[in-house]
Design a protein around this motif. Structure first.
Motif, short mmCIF file in Angstrom:
data_model
loop_
_atom_site.label_atom_id
_atom_site.label_comp_id
_atom_site.label_asym_id
_atom_site.label_seq_id
_atom_site.Cartn_x
_atom_site.Cartn_y
_atom_site.Cartn_z
N SER A 649 -32.81 -35.07 -8.84
CA SER A 649 -33.46 -33.94 -9.60
C SER A 649 -33.65 -32.95 -8.64
O SER A 649 -33.44 -33.00 -7.18
CB SER A 649 -34.88 -34.55 -10.20
OG SER A 649 -35.65 -34.92 -8.95
N ASN A 686 -33.62 -30.18 -14.19
CA ASN A 686 -33.16 -29.95 -15.42
C ASN A 686 -31.67 -30.51 -15.57
O ASN A 686 -30.89 -30.57 -14.51
CB ASN A 686 -32.55 -28.49 -15.69
CG ASN A 686 -32.12 -28.02 -17.36
OD1 ASN A 686 -31.24 -28.74 -17.64
ND2 ASN A 686 -32.86 -27.20 -17.72
N ASN A 690 -31.88 -31.05 -20.89
CA ASN A 690 -33.30 -30.84 -21.03
C ASN A 690 -34.06 -30.22 -19.89
O ASN A 690 -33.41 -30.79 -18.77
CB ASN A 690 -33.71 -32.37 -21.51
CG ASN A 690 -33.25 -32.93 -22.74
OD1 ASN A 690 -33.54 -32.37 -23.62
ND2 ASN A 690 -32.36 -33.74 -22.69
N ASP A 691 -35.03 -29.54 -19.87
CA ASP A 691 -35.94 -29.22 -18.94
C ASP A 691 -36.96 -30.06 -18.97
O ASP A 691 -37.90 -30.04 -19.57
CB ASP A 691 -36.06 -27.51 -18.85
CG ASP A 691 -36.76 -27.16 -17.80
OD1 ASP A 691 -36.80 -28.04 -16.88
OD2 ASP A 691 -36.95 -26.04 -17.60
N TYR A 692 -37.01 -30.76 -17.58
CA TYR A 692 -38.34 -31.57 -17.53
C TYR A 692 -39.44 -30.94 -16.67
O TYR A 692 -40.17 -31.76 -16.29
CB TYR A 692 -37.88 -33.11 -17.02
CG TYR A 692 -36.70 -33.70 -18.02
CD1 TYR A 692 -37.29 -34.08 -19.10
CD2 TYR A 692 -35.61 -33.79 -17.45
CE1 TYR A 692 -36.25 -35.06 -20.09
CE2 TYR A 692 -34.73 -34.42 -18.32
CZ TYR A 692 -34.87 -34.84 -19.56
OH TYR A 692 -33.98 -35.58 -20.27
N ASN A 695 -43.23 -32.26 -16.67
CA ASN A 695 -43.24 -33.66 -16.87
C ASN A 695 -43.67 -34.73 -15.77
O ASN A 695 -43.38 -34.36 -14.64
CB ASN A 695 -42.19 -34.03 -17.54
CG ASN A 695 -42.02 -33.71 -18.94
OD1 ASN A 695 -42.68 -32.55 -19.48
ND2 ASN A 695 -40.79 -34.02 -19.86
N GLU A 737 -38.25 -39.51 -18.54
CA GLU A 737 -38.47 -38.15 -17.87
C GLU A 737 -39.01 -37.21 -18.97
O GLU A 737 -39.66 -36.41 -18.84
CB GLU A 737 -37.01 -37.56 -17.46
CG GLU A 737 -36.75 -38.32 -16.20
CD GLU A 737 -35.90 -39.57 -16.55
OE1 GLU A 737 -35.63 -39.91 -17.54
OE2 GLU A 737 -35.52 -40.29 -15.40
N ALA A 738 -38.45 -37.59 -20.27
CA ALA A 738 -39.03 -36.83 -21.26
C ALA A 738 -40.56 -37.23 -21.73
O ALA A 738 -41.20 -36.53 -22.43
CB ALA A 738 -38.36 -37.17 -22.81
N ASN A 739 -41.20 -38.10 -21.23
CA ASN A 739 -42.69 -38.56 -21.35
C ASN A 739 -42.91 -38.88 -22.83
O ASN A 739 -43.93 -38.76 -23.34
CB ASN A 739 -43.46 -37.37 -20.75
CG ASN A 739 -43.62 -37.31 -19.30
OD1 ASN A 739 -44.24 -36.53 -18.74
ND2 ASN A 739 -42.64 -38.19 -18.56
#
Length: 810
Positions: A649, A686, A690-692, A695, A737-739
């Protein structure tokens, strides 16, 4: 940050991180007493200090605490230590340790483990059964200056009992529900005044806590046994030698992974059809030699570890026969360290040394695509792609094409050899009494060089064979052409990476008086990079697609654009399909093997302030540490195709605290409370889809809480009974990671009653006495029936367990 730091400082009087233990002593009648003022010295080749005066966040568990709290492995200290999270899931293969939001699911560990000063280089060896442990130290924050690679989150240091210091024999019998039983026999004897030997033999078994509803067999049963030897020799007034060896064999059936409906928050059954098991043989040995000079102490520590394991996994975890995974590892690891340090108490205190290691791992990781897997992942996906192409207006004249695969299964074998070696030089110096008494400064630096290589050979044992049916219109008459194909599949080559790392440390400490001190530090840590084995299955799948399309183009008069019958790739050459016939879209694609399987080292800076104090002499100890961590290129385990891989990341940030309180209102009562808080979020991440950013980082509990009380009641001169009650809580834990999946805060209640006598002990114990249901682990994997939506699985935490331990002492 201000909003966090100011109120947190106010917690010092109510919470603190455990520093000194509460050693058990006895009064004139032999009754058990808890003594908070006992001085504990921690000593190893790197440093020596009174535990209470150690300038850092440290937790300490002694022999009595380890026995009383039923600590059998490193996973059992999770949550007992503030901000330490080691989920108990899967098998002994997986020991993922997290401290302060920094950790590792697969590949290199972020929390180091040393046993008798010997480094455990691979976390596949972390989970072993404890025997004759003297104490456990957990240091939080980067320890890279003195310990190097893979200690960027912290260090767990375990020391066994020396037969020169304690002699005697004991046999411990354990029985519990879920058919738990075990025996542990130890003896420690002096051969001469200066030579002693300790021997141990152990066995432990349980039938598992869950059942596979598809096979109607237990899931997660464990059998393990082993033995250890330790020989300590005080050769002279100046020389001390210690030889240790520990062997353990374990066999586990599992894994208890149940399907989870993320939308409904409901856990289904454990139900999969293929074999799942893990077998491991582990041998660890070490030789330590110490020379005590009038001006310095020199130590040489040599370690060797051998690991041989075999894992079978139903990779889809459902009743369908999609695909299975086997992983066989054989590891040889050798380490050597020379350290020289000054004696304690001088104005200048220093340590320096050299370290080197060599680790060679040979891994065989075949993936077997079974009939359902071939139908869903190859045949269906290829036909879906062909149908989608035909819908393209630019390809209005494209014929109808469907494929059929003849293989009943596709066995893709993978053989990987990963030799790694490294060398380091380190030094650290402390200047005491700077300007005023009580002020000291420490500066340290370590230089690490490491070279990692991988020799890889991934191939299908038989070609992927079948037929393509091409429907065309020839002169107004429909015609079907059958085009057979046979696709050899394979990727061969070798990759390598080199790293050179600097790990500095800066620290200030001020002793307010002989009962309190404060400190501040800034430390850099790193975790080594490496290679993803699981990516090769994805690369083979990419190769199947490109070569399949090449064969179809050939059948339509496009010639052989390269790949229909070609061999495997070598080295870092790309997997590529080159051109397409007229009227067909280009299938140009390229995957560089090295960039696909490699991940970079991870780095962090840890900024910390804290202090420790005897708030009430003899009765109350308190400790508080506050930290901020800036982490770059954090290694994240992510779902990718047929398994989990490691990605880097962009950046994460963590801040929080560790705090604890220990009190003895009376000599027979010990109370303790420890608390950890971690706020770990992505600052930049990212994954391309998806952009985390913003999060929370997965597997980083926001809160860890441990409350315990132990009361010792004397019965007579040689007998007492001790009652202990414990509450362990942790959460909220985000799993992705998306929570979008998480375990809220939960707490477990444990208790024990120990009747202790001169010749025997009897202990009744129970864990999770309120039978709290919680998720110990969550993960996602590919859904073969719908690739757009991964399947979710959980492992539930252990239900209520209870038992009895009988210890005979000689």
């Amino acid at each position: 940050m201000k909003r966090f730091l100011l109120p947190a400082l106010g917690l010092l009087s109510t919470f603190a991180a455990t520093a000194d233990p509460a050693p058990v002593t006895t009064d004139s009648l032999g009754n058990r007493l808890y003594n908070l003022n006992a001085v504990t010295i921690i000593s190893n080749p790197k440093w020596e200090s009174n535990l209470f005066e150690f300038p850092g966040s440290i937790s300490y568990l002694d022999t009595e605490q380890i026995d009383r709290m039923n600590i059998h492995s490193v996973k059992d200290i999770s949550t007992l230590v503030p901000n330490l999270f080691i989920p108990d899931y899967g098998s002994k293969l997986i020991s993922s340790a997290y401290i302060r939001g920094i950790g590792s699911r697969i590949n290199s560990p972020a929390v180091g483990l040393y046993v008798n000063n010997i480094p455990y280089l691979d976390k596949s060896a972390f989970d072993f059964d404890f025997a004759d442990i003297a104490h456990i130290e957990v240091l939080k924050g980067p320890q890279g200056t003195l310990y190097g690679r893979n200690t960027m989150a912290g260090l767990v240091a375990i020391k066994t009992l020396s037969p020169l210091e304690k002699q005697g024999s004991k046999v411990k019998l354990s029985f519990g529900n879920y058919n738990l039983w075990g025996v542990n026999a130890s003896t420690s004897q002096k051969i001469t005044d200066n030579l002693a030997v300790a021997l141990n033999a152990r066995y432990r078994s349980d039938e598992g806590y869950f059942k596979n509803q598809y096979t109607h067999r237990n899931s997660g049963s464990t059998r393990s046994g082993g033995g250890r030897i330790q020989i300590d020799w005080r050769a002279s007034q100046r020389w001390k030698l210690s030889l240790t060896g520990d062997y353990e064999s374990s066999d586990q059936q599992g894994y208890p992974y149940a399907y989870y409906d993320k939308a409904q928050h409901k856990t289904g059954d454990i139900a999969y059809n293929d074999e799942a098991s893990y077998r491991r043989d582990l041998l660890t040995s070490g030789l330590s030699a110490q020379y005590i000079h009038d001006r310095f102490i020199f130590t040489s520590t040599t370690g060797y570890q051998y690991l041989d394991d075999d894992m079978h996994l139903d990779q889809d975890f459902i009743p369908l026969s999609i695909f299975t995974l086997q992983q066989k590892q054989q590891m040889h690891a050798v380490s050597q360290e020379f350290a020289i340090k000054s004696h304690q108490g001088k104005r200048w205190e220093w340590v320096g040394g050299l370290f080197g290691f060599y680790q060679d791992i040979h891994t065989q990781g075949p993936v077997d695509f079974k009939q359902d897997g071939i139908d869903l992942l190859i045949t269906q996906q290829t036909n879906n792609q062909l149908a989608a192409l035909k819908q393209n207006p630019a390809l209005a004249g494209m014929p109808d094409i469907t494929v059929a695969i003849d293989n009943p299964n596709l066995y893709i074998d993978g053989i990987y050899k990963t030799p790694t070696y490294g060398a380091a030089a380190f030094g650290q110096a402390t200047l005491n009494r700077i300007f005023v008494d009580g002020l000291s400064a420490t500066v340290g630096l370590r230089l690490d060089y490491e070279r990692a290589r991988i020799y890889h050979h991934t191939h299908a044992t038989s070609p992927l064979s079948g037929n393509a049916q091409v429907s065309i219109n020839a002169g107004g008459r429909p015609m079907v052409i059958n085009q057979p194909f046979s696709l050899p599949l394979g990727i061969d080559g070798r990759e390598s990476m080199e790293t050179l790392e600097l790990s500095p440390k800066f620290e200030l400490k001020y002793n307010i008086d002989n009962k309190s001190f404060v400190y501040a530090s800034a430390t850099r840590g790193y975790r080594s990079g490496g290679y993803n084995f699981q990516m090769f299955s994805n690369l083979i799948q990419s190769q199947i697609r490109t070569r399949m399309m090449s064969e179809l183009m050939k059948s339509m008069g496009g010639g052989n654009p390269g790949g229909g019958t070609g061999g495997g790739n070598t080295g870092s050459r790309p997997i590529v399909s080159r051109s397409a016939p007229a009227g067909m879209p280009s299938l140009e694609s390229s995957t560089d093997v090295n960039s696909a399987i490699a991940y970079k080292p991870e780095h962090s800076w840890n900024y910390e302030i804290g202090g420790r104090s005897q708030l009430i002499d003899h009765y109350l100890f308190a400790d508080l540490s506050l930290f901020y961590i800036d982490c770059r290129d954090q290694q994240i385990a992510a779902v990718s195709g047929y398994g989990r891989v490691t990605k880097n990341s962009g950046r994460t940030a963590s801040y929080g605290l560790e705090a604890a309180l220990r009190a003895t209102p009376t000599n027979h009562l010990l109370l303790s409370a420890s608390y950890g808080y971690t706020h770990a979020t992505f600052r930049d991440y990212n994954d391309g889809e998806n952009d985390y950013k913003g999060n929370f980082v997965p597997f980083a509990p926001a809160h860890t809480l441990a409350l315990s009380g132990a009361y010792s009641l004397p019965i007579d001169r040689e007998t007492d009974v001790t009652f202990e009650l414990q509450y362990l809580g942790q959460g909220k834990i985000y799993w992705t990671e998306a929570n979008d999946a998480a375990q809220n805060f939960y707490g477990l209640v444990n208790a024990s009653i120990l009747l202790s006598g001169k010749y025997a002990d009897l202990k009744l114990w129970g864990r999770n006495l309120l039978n709290r249901h919680y998720q110990a682990f969550y993960f996602e994997t590919m859904n073969a029936e719908n690739l757009a939506s991964p399947n979710s699985f959980v492992q539930s935490g252990r239900p209520i367990t209870f038992g009895v331990d009988i210890t005979l002492k000689f």
